[in-house]
Design a protein around this motif. Structure first.
Motif, mmCIF file in Angstrom:
data_model
loop_
_atom_site.group_PDB
_atom_site.id
_atom_site.type_symbol
_atom_site.label_atom_id
_atom_site.label_comp_id
_atom_site.label_asym_id
_atom_site.label_seq_id
_atom_site.Cartn_x
_atom_site.Cartn_y
_atom_site.Cartn_z
ATOM 1 N N GLN A 114 0.838 -1.207 0.000
ATOM 2 C CA GLN A 114 0.000 0.000 0.000
ATOM 3 C C GLN A 114 0.872 1.255 0.000
ATOM 4 O OE1 GLN A 114 -3.812 0.569 0.426
ATOM 5 N NE2 GLN A 114 -2.756 2.300 -0.556
ATOM 6 N N LYS A 115 1.932 1.247 0.814
ATOM 7 C CA LYS A 115 2.826 2.414 0.874
ATOM 8 C C LYS A 115 3.513 2.636 -0.470
ATOM 9 C CE LYS A 115 6.605 4.348 3.628
ATOM 10 N NZ LYS A 115 7.524 4.125 4.785
ATOM 11 N N ASP A 118 1.059 4.214 -2.814
ATOM 12 C CA ASP A 118 0.870 5.630 -2.457
ATOM 13 C C ASP A 118 2.019 6.471 -3.004
ATOM 14 O OD1 ASP A 118 -1.454 4.987 -1.121
ATOM 15 O OD2 ASP A 118 -0.514 4.952 0.870
#
Length: 248
Positions: A114-115, A118
């Motif tokens: 997820q990071k 992002d």
């Protein structure tokens, strides 16, 4: 307003690793998986055809490896943001050299993926802003058209060393040559990029990087030394420009 989903392409020669990435992506909002590739050549073909926003790219693949894929796609426009996904840490320097957005070690943790996504979204947003700015038309004059004996000649503004006033005309000096154009000094000062040009006298505008230094004459007036070894007196009304250029 919500941003559109990230279009993601997976390239991994290990079926189980590719399947795990698919399962992880399915749990992440605002992500669309557009395809998977099992080798480097297929990754390049699919990236060119599907134009994904993000490429989750294994490095150690047979034939064309992940680093080669990233280099090949970097030459295309638009190019995807590359996130390397690998079981090996020795490729980190090479990944940096091809401007990868992130570098994930297998097995991938959901929060770490997820990071990385992002980061990819931020990278793509900033790249879009930079491309929009570079494509925007300039508010300043980029060129002049002047008459000569053969007709009209185009003169790029950045090539002009200085501009001097001659009655109702302005003379553009470019190296040893010069041309007359019908402009006022005030209008030229407004329309030339102040990052490139500075007005030093009521009858002279000079390209900033054409100025090699300043000195004072016996009466205390500033004199600009120019790149062609000539001198340009600085008008009293423009003395503050000297301090600005010299950082004083």
């Amino acid at each position: 307003m919500d941003e559109p989903p990230l279009r993601v392409l997976i390239a991994d020669d290990e079926p189980l690793a590719a399947e795990r990435l698919q399962l992880l992506l399915a749990r992440i909002q605002h992500v669309d998986l557009v395809g998977t590739a099992s080798d480097g050549e297929a990754a390049v073909r699919l990236a060119e055809g599907l134009t994904p926003d993000v490429l989750l790219l294994d490095i150690a693949m047979p034939g064309m490896d992940g680093i080669d894929v990233a280099r090949a796609l970097a030459e295309r426009r638009p190019s995807p943001a590359v996130v390397f996904v690998t079981a090996f840490d020795q490729f980190a320097v090479a990944a940096f050299e091809v401007a990868a957005v992130d570098y994930l070690m297998k097995p991938i943790e959901p929060a770490r993926l997820q990071k990385a996504l992002d980061r990819a979204r931020i990278h793509l947003r900033h790249r879009g802003e930079e491309e929009a700015l570079s494509a925007a038309p300039s508010a300043y004059l980029d060129e002049f058209w002047a008459s000569d004996r053969t007709g009209l000649v185009r003169i790029a503004s950045r090539d002009v060393d200085r501009v001097t006033a001659e009655r109702d005309y302005m003379r553009l000096h470019v190296g040893a040559r010069s041309w007359l154009i019908h402009h006022s000094m005030a209008s030229l000062e407004d329309r030339l990029d102040p990052q490139l040009f500075v007005r030093l006298h009521r009858s002279a505008i000079v390209r900033r990087d054409f100025i090699t230094g300043f000195s004072r004459n016996p009466s205390g007036r500033w004199i600009a030394r120019l790149g062609d070894e000539s001198e340009q007196p600085v008008g009293r009304l423009y003395a503050d420009r000297v301090r600005s250029i010299a950082g004083r």
